[in-house]
Design a protein around this motif. Structure first.
Motif, PDB file in Angstrom:
ATOM      1  N   TYR A 945       0.831  -1.214   0.000  1.00  8.03           N
ATOM      2  CA  TYR A 945       0.000   0.000   0.000  1.00  8.03           C
ATOM      3  C   TYR A 945       0.859   1.255   0.000  1.00  8.03           C
ATOM      4  CZ  TYR A 945      -3.417  -3.411   1.634  1.00  8.03           C
ATOM      5  OH  TYR A 945      -4.207  -4.506   1.765  1.00  8.03           O
ATOM      6  N   ASN A 946       1.967   1.210   0.742  1.00 10.06           N
ATOM      7  CA  ASN A 946       2.761   2.424   0.867  1.00 10.06           C
ATOM      8  C   ASN A 946       3.529   2.742  -0.410  1.00 10.06           C
ATOM      9  OD1 ASN A 946       3.798  -0.038   1.878  1.00 10.06           O
ATOM     10  ND2 ASN A 946       5.727   1.006   2.316  1.00 10.06           N
ATOM     11  N   ASN A1002      -3.176  -6.162  12.971  1.00 12.08           N
ATOM     12  CA  ASN A1002      -2.174  -6.746  12.079  1.00 12.08           C
ATOM     13  C   ASN A1002      -2.415  -6.418  10.613  1.00 12.08           C
ATOM     14  OD1 ASN A1002      -0.691  -7.890  14.111  1.00 12.08           O
ATOM     15  ND2 ASN A1002      -1.911  -9.759  14.129  1.00 12.08           N
ATOM     16  N   THR A1004      -2.925  -3.235   7.801  1.00 15.72           N
ATOM     17  CA  THR A1004      -2.817  -1.797   7.567  1.00 15.72           C
ATOM     18  C   THR A1004      -4.198  -1.199   7.311  1.00 15.72           C
ATOM     19  OG1 THR A1004      -0.723  -2.266   6.495  1.00 15.72           O
ATOM     20  CG2 THR A1004      -1.637  -0.084   6.153  1.00 15.72           C
TER      21      THR A1004
ATOM     22  N   TYR B 132       5.199  -4.506   8.969  1.00 12.56           N
ATOM     23  CA  TYR B 132       4.930  -5.550   9.948  1.00 12.56           C
ATOM     24  C   TYR B 132       6.255  -6.194  10.299  1.00 12.56           C
ATOM     25  CZ  TYR B 132       3.154  -9.709  12.147  1.00 12.56           C
ATOM     26  OH  TYR B 132       2.907 -10.701  13.044  1.00 12.56           O
ATOM     27  N   HIS B 232       1.683  -5.584   4.782  1.00 12.05           N
ATOM     28  CA  HIS B 232       0.353  -6.141   4.501  1.00 12.05           C
ATOM     29  C   HIS B 232      -0.674  -5.547   5.428  1.00 12.05           C
ATOM     30  CE1 HIS B 232       0.965  -8.826   7.938  1.00 12.05           C
ATOM     31  NE2 HIS B 232       2.065  -9.263   7.385  1.00 12.05           N
TER      32      HIS B 232
END
Lengths: 1135, 232
Positions: A945-946, A1002, A1004, B132, B232
């Motif tokens: 995503y980033n 856990n 995003t 993560y 993720h």
């Protein structure tokens, strides 16, 4: 390599299957073609409305200039702000920061509690999953999955109200203490239809203490089934033992549960549970459904008969007559030729399977149908040990109904009432009871509810209710197993009280209301009460209690089984009902039948403020955020309103508004979709509803889902009222939602009413459908076969299975060239030995199979995915623009045969969930300019995503249309506040809203401008793999060797077979989804499933090599039935 | 004809060029000083509510990392000790030290300012929200605390030792052999591969590099480098 252009083959001239998803597609309008050709639905990518204009390109450039200028000053922001780590002072037992803790609990419900395993992070419940150890575990439905959000709902009631005004808690304590001190009070208790042994025990004590106490039970949609079997008795159904099932308007798979339904679905798989055997049609069950409009159970049917709900009695009577039952005398014979042809072979089949068959009457059908179903089951000897049916005696005995309550209030036998039911009687009671007027006569009324609903404002006192995840209680599951309800957290708001705590306060000497926690951290009094109950009906002692809390259930003292017998009043009831429906006659276009249907999103209206359920499309109509009247196309044509209903809406392309001179909108779809409103008059009342077409519905019926139209504000599209901002009965989610049908419903017609008339009005209402969004043209996506040879050249079961992979375009496609063949492969790289295997992980290669044979399309997976993966809701306007964010799209297809001479208007119904298929050769990856979507070594198509800059090229290139784009910051700005999304930094921020507590830590939380899609729950996979690899050290310790001397093998590092589950798979009540490590081969259920003949890839011929495979749907028709030739042929060829 | 440009303007282009160059150089310097991960994070050394010395506790007292960071090998998050962990010893040891006032305030009901609220430690190491990171995945497979956090055993005040940028993560994910240790040595801050090899001779392994390669082969360590490993 030249570009591969696929030429679509012509539809064979003898092709008889026609498949469609909407009226527009069926009619094949040019507008529909245009709709299909667009990448995103019309307008999805454009900023069109006036609010959107605020961020035009010009203002964007202005902002950009300003922000560049400010960047120099902003450098200081690169320094990290100081943040803190705040450990516990005393760590609670079991809590490991950053790791989930799991507890067994249950969700109490009218049809038996749903056993659950609750995921909590540092004491905060975030996700629900079924408790698969429980003997009555049957997945979780969408309601159970979404119920965790109610805990954090922004519109949850938090304050004690007295006559609608917030007061101090101390005032309530005084009132409760006064009530507890008056044993001669004329007090009544109105419970819900769930069964709680502790509540039943306390009710007995209350009856002793309050000599005038009376007890009632009410839920709006529970029907009369319990009355037929006896006081407090209920059916217990074991689907695993039923070879033949007949549903008489009973949606047992979804909205009218009769027992744990997973065994039913396991018997829809010809290979058996876990795909362990060779395909054998004999192992499958066969489902016959008699119903008016498509339910999800009807969609699963092998044979489906469309009849209006009043005529179900006639069909049931005809079946009884064929079986030679005396009860049939009271019922008029069936006159419809099709019905007679259909019933005869059905009865033969049932008779041939006596003792192994099951006849279920819809629990909302009149008592007469229930009696007939009971008589038929008795005649078929279906009751008893080792047989599908039993009758259970529950603790919910001696409870009056709502009519009795009203009578007692009117005659002042009851002047104080505790309303504890989850239903909302002031809103949803039958209209002719005029319950609200009686309710107002009460001296004191106390309403315990989690919302400030209509009943809460009509009461003297409203007490905010604790959520079931915050309270101690117990319940009986669907087959009578004792199940504990334990809290995960103290009530989020300190005034929230649970039902048992309130009853215990009345029972105590002082009348002190203790909620949440006792003095000095002592547990709630409800804890002691539940423990006492368990000690009396279960086992005493600490060990048994701890075991109960660990497992969540106790099998030792189930509800006792009682013999099934027909009530002496059965014959009279049947005869009376027959005269009733004889008077009304069959429905005609001038006297339609209205069905007050249970809604798949809000049930009876109680979940109107749950945004996940509101946004989950209705499984049948695909409508979101509203309800609408459904009508069969044929009836609409007869009434002369069909053309109007499918008439595209003229929308000016310049102004974006309706105009007679405007362009025609694309098939009346997307954000421009407005439906005509009809007036429906029945039972002396008239209501207005938008109307939609519904395929497979019985002619001359109107289906209207209940539960909507509870409250309006000034932003309502139709300016409906009344607007009462002071007493808002619904929150932002539920306001202005849909239309209220309860005014039509009377106590004599709680399920359906006859003699309705409809008139088309000029008014229109916008509806948000997901029906045609993300259409995938008409390729053979959902495939279906039949277990019998229907003499049309397709051959027998084995032949049809062998042809599954060759259906549709795949019959003509050349073999694909696969670019990721391993090193040294013959067909890949000219320079052998250079190609590096792309999917290099030798421990795990993930894959999924979705079995269309057992998928019913219920959307439980969709909501579970939303809960697990922090998927935001976007609101009705955004859904209408095609911007819904659900990672799983639940498609549903209709298909019929041109030559169907039995009932051409009864198409087959095939649902198909589609999420990202994790193609090995993923087209989305090759077009991403920033490598934000790439493949992982273990076969996932990952999204970083980033890294995503939001070009949306990937979504453009995805053949399955499974990628979702965050057009706005849905997490930060509440999309339900009108125009809020377009206000940018000036909008109302949602940061700090309680629903953020539900988020999975856990995963995003995505922001505006990034693409997202199914990840195969990568966080669960990573967690499982990391846990497994950590075991290496344990092995060394156990062996007493140095780690350098230990051999580390695949077995050490590979997770055990089938030990990780995705959220959708976990939730699925139909066990339609199997997920696993492909390298486990035949040892895993997924490995076995993907080697089946009926496994196929979606759009196999384009060569994407998806990791998710589909198993073709298998229908198991009866060769003696008149419609057997048309069953199992829904495979979709070219439109 | 009068001169349009005065004489001093002859040097103007050079002056402008010099100024522009110095501005650009300044920007480059400022950016590399302020905005790159190295300067952003390495050496970050905030003062803590209690001046806790790892040097005393690890080097002198000889505590194992996992006495306080007790879940580092079972959870993704390496926990900071609860107040009661500190209190186990400090209700007996160094009772009068004024440095421990925040602990007394949090744990000691007899203390005048007791409020029972947890101590707010200042975070030193922070992975961004979109990353993560799992501690247990590393310490259970032969990566030591020391590899990322430096010589914590000698720190009076904890300092960030490595820049913890993505590039830094990837150097090790691509070549884990440079950092791998036998699992028994993960929490040993005095570990030295040469000493280890002399005490535990391994067949065919002579140098620390060869030990790393051997462990990589033996543990089957194949660190992933694709995005979903951490994002993720």
């Amino acid at each position: 390599m030249s570009k591969f252009i696929w030429q679509h083959p012509e539809v064979p001239a003898d092709e008889t299957t026609v498949a469609w998803r909407s009226a527009g597609q069926l009619e094949d309008t040019p507008e529909f073609r245009e709709w299909l050709d667009r990448e995103f639905p019309q307008g999805a990518a454009e900023m069109a409305d006036e609010g959107d204009m605020e961020t035009s390109r010009r203002s964007f450039l202005k902002l950009m200039g300003a922000s560049t200028a400010l960047a120099g000053f902003g450098m200081a922001a690169c320094r990290r702000p100081e943040s803190y780590i705040v450990p516990y002072t005393k760590a609670p037992e079991w809590v490991i920061p950053g790791k989930a803790t799991y507890y067994a609990s249950a969700m109490p419900r009218a049809n038996g509690a749903t056993p659950l395993v609750v995921t909590t992070f540092e004491g905060r419940p975030t996700k629900l999953a079924p408790n698969n150890l429980h003997p009555d575990a049957a997945g979780t439905d969408a309601f159970a999955q979404a119920s965790v959000l109610d805990l954090y709902s922004t519109s949850r009631s938090r304050k004690v109200l007295k006559s609608g005004t917030a007061v101090k808690r101390a005032d309530l304590d005084v009132a409760i203490a006064a009530l507890a001190a008056d044993p001669s009070a004329n007090i009544g208790f109105l419970f819900g239809a769930d069964v709680s042994p502790t509540r039943a025990r306390l009710a007995k004590q209350l009856a002793t203490k309050f000599t005038n106490a009376r007890f009632y039970q009410y839920e709006a949609l529970t029907g009369e089934s319990a009355k037929v079997l006896g006081d407090g008795a209920k059916l217990s159904v074991d689907f695993s033992k039923a070879d033949r099932i007949l549903s008489l308007d009973c949606d047992f798979a979804a909205l009218d549960p009769q027992g744990p339904v997973t065994p039913f679905f396991e018997r829809r798989k010809p290979e058996g549970k876990g795909y362990e055997a060779k395909p054998d049609p004999e192992k499958m069950n066969r489902l016959y459904v008699v119903e008016a409009a498509y339910s999800l159970t009807g969609g699963m049917a092998d044979h489906r008969l469309r009849v209006s709900p009043s005529q179900v009695l006639i069909v049931a009577g005809e079946i009884a007559r064929e079986l030679g039952l005396p009860q049939a005398k009271g019922v008029n014979p069936a006159t419809d030729g099709n019905q007679i042809k259909w019933i005869k072979p059905l009865v033969e089949d049932l008779k041939a399977h006596s003792g192994k068959s099951l006849v279920l009457a819809g629990s909302r059908q009149p008592a007469a149908v229930q009696h007939l179903a009971l008589a038929i089951n008795l005649a078929l000897e279906n009751f008893g040990e080792g047989k599908p049916l039993a009758v259970l005696q529950t603790e919910a005995q001696g409870l009056g109904d709502l009519a009795a309550l009203k009578k007692d209030i009117d005659s002042q036998i009851v002047d104080t009432l505790l309303v504890l039911t989850p239903s909302n009687p002031v809103y949803d009671a039958p209209a002719d009871l005029n319950f609200a007027a009686s309710y107002a006569k009460l001296k004191t009324s106390i309403r315990l509810s989690d919302r400030t609903d209509a009943t809460a404002y009509a009461s003297t006192w409203h007490i905010p209710a604790a959520h079931y995840l915050e309270s101690w209680s117990d319940a009986r599951s669907s087959r009578g197993v004792y199940t504990v309800v334990q809290p995960m957290i103290l009530p989020l708001y300190q005034d929230c009280v649970s039902e048992l705590e309130l009853l215990l306060a009345l029972l105590s000497d002082t009348g002190k209301l203790i909620n949440g926690e006792g003095a000095k951290g002592a547990p709630s009094p409800a804890y002691d009460a539940v423990r006492a109950t368990f000690a009396s009906i279960g086992e005493e002692g600490e060990t048994a209690w701890k075991k109960l809390l660990r497992d969540g259930f106790y099998t030792g003292s189930p509800s006792p089984t009682i013999p099934a017998s027909l009530a002496p009043t059965a014959d009279a009831t049947i005869a009376a009902a027959n005269i009733e429906i004889g008077k009304a006659g069959k429905p005609t276009k001038d006297a339609l039948e209205v069905i007050f249907a249970t809604d798949a999103s809000v049930y009876d209206g109680r979940w109107i403020d749950n945004p996940w359920l509101q946004e989950a499309p209705d499984p049948i109509s695909k409508i979101t955020w509203d309800n609408a009247a459904l009508i069969a196309p044929k009836t609409a044509k007869e009434l002369g309103i069909y053309d109007k209903i499918v008439d595209p809406e003229p929308v000016s392309s310049v102004l974006g508004v309706e105009s007679a001179f405007g362009d025609v909108g694309p098939d009346n779809e997307g954000q421009n979709r407005k439906q005509h409103i009809i007036k429906i008059s029945v039972n002396g009342q008239t209501v207005e509803f938008p109307v939609l077409l519904s395929f497979g519905q019985a002619e001359n019926t109107i289906v209207i889902p209940v539960g909507y139209g509870q409250g309006y504000d000034k932003d309502d599209e139709l300016k409906r009222g009344p607007v009462d901002d002071k007493h808002r009965v619904v929150g932002l989610v539920g306001v202005n939602r849909g239309f209220d049908v309860y005014p039509l419903r009377t106590s004599a017609t709680p399920y359906f009413a006859t003699g309705a008339k409809i008139v088309l009005t000029d008014k229109k209402y916008s509806v948000a459908l997901t029906q045609e969004h993300s259409a995938m043209y008409g390729r053979a996506l959902a495939r279906e076969v039949s277990t019998i040879d229907t003499e049309d050249g397709k051959g027998d079961f084995a032949d049809q299975l062998a042809m599954v992979k060759k259906q549709g375009n795949d019959a003509h496609a050349p073999p694909n060239v696969y670019q990721y063949l391993p090193k040294g492969s013959e067909t890949w790289h000219p320079d052998k030995g250079q190609a590096i295997p792309h999917l290099s992980d030798t421990l795990h290669q993930w894959g999924m199979s979705i079995d269309l044979s057992s998928c019913m399309g219920c959307s439980a997976c969709l909501v579970a995915c939303q809960a697990e993966n922090n998927i935001p809701i976007v609101g009705k306007e955004q859904v209408a623009k095609g911007r819904e964010m659900h990672w799983i799209r639940m498609d549903r297809y209709y298909a019929t045969q041109k030559d169907n001479d039995f009932d051409a208007d009864n198409p087959a119904f095939v649902p198909q969930p589609v999420a990202c298929l994790h193609c090995e050769a993923a087209p989305c990856e090759t077009v991403c300019p920033v490598n934000a979507t790439v493949h992982t070594e273990d076969g996932l198509n990952a999204m970083a995503y980033n890294r995503c800059i939001g070009t949306r090229y990937c979504a453009n290139n995805c053949p399955y249309k499974v990628r979702r784009f965050n057009f706005f910051d849905y997490n930060k700005r509440n999309p339900l506040i009108p125009h809020n999304l377009n206000r940018g930094p000036f909008g109302v921020k949602a940061v700090g809203d309680p629903d953020h507590l539900q988020k999975n830590p856990n995963v995003t939380v995505r922001m505006r401008g990034v693409m997202e899609k199914c990840t195969y729950c990568v966080q669960r996979l990573k967690d499982a793999v990391i846990r497994q690899k950590g075991g290496q050290k344990q092995e060394a310790l156990v062996a007493g060797k140095l780690s350098t001397e230990m051999e580390v093998t695949t077995a050490t590092l590979r997770i055990p077979v089938d030990s990780v589950k995705t959220a959708c798979q976990d939730a699925c009540p139909a066990s339609a989804i199997t997920f696993g490590n492909r390298l486990d081969e035949e040892k895993s259920a997924h490995g076995r499933a993907r080697n089946l003949e009926r496994n196929y890839s979606l759009l196999n011929y384009i060569g994407t090599r998806p990791r998710t495979g589909y198993l073709a749907r298998v229908k198991n028709p009866n060769p003696d039935m008149p419609d057997h030739k048309f069953i199992g042929k829904a495979t979709i060829h070219m439109v | 004809m009068a001169n349009i440009f005065p004489r001093w303007s002859n040097l103007l282009p050079i002056k402008i060029a010099v100024c522009a160059l110095s501005v650009v150089a300044g920007l480059v310097f400022a950016f590399s000083y302020y905005a790159t991960p190295k300067t952003l994070t390495v050496g970050y050394q905030p003062s803590q509510p209690i001046p806790f010395s790892h040097k005393i506790h690890v080097d002198q007292v000889g505590l194992d990392c996992r006495y306080c960071h007790s879940f580092v090998d079972v959870a993704g998050h390496s926990n900071v000790p609860t107040g009661s962990t500190c209190w186990n010893c400090h209700q007996h040891v160094q009772k009068e030290s004024p440095k421990l006032a925040p602990l007394h305030k949090s744990m000691d009901p007899a203390y005048p300012g007791y409020d029972g609220k947890p101590i707010e430690w200042v975070r030193v190491h922070k992975a961004p929200d979109f990353v993560y990171f799992n501690h247990s995945a590393h310490v259970n497979r032969g990566i030591s605390c020391q590899n990322c956090h430096g010589n914590v055993n000698t720190m009076e005040v904890v300092t960030q030792d490595q820049n913890m940028s993505m590039g830094w993560c990837l150097t090790c994910h691509r070549n884990p052999e440079l950092n791998l240790r036998p699992l028994e040595e993960v929490y040993n801050f005095k570990y030295n591969a040469v000493d280890y090899l002399s005490k535990n001779p391994q067949s065919g392994v002579k140098t620390p590099e060869e030990l790393g390669l051997k462990l990589k082969e033996q543990f089957k360590v194949k660190p992933k480098t694709t995005c979903a490993t951490c994002h993720h």
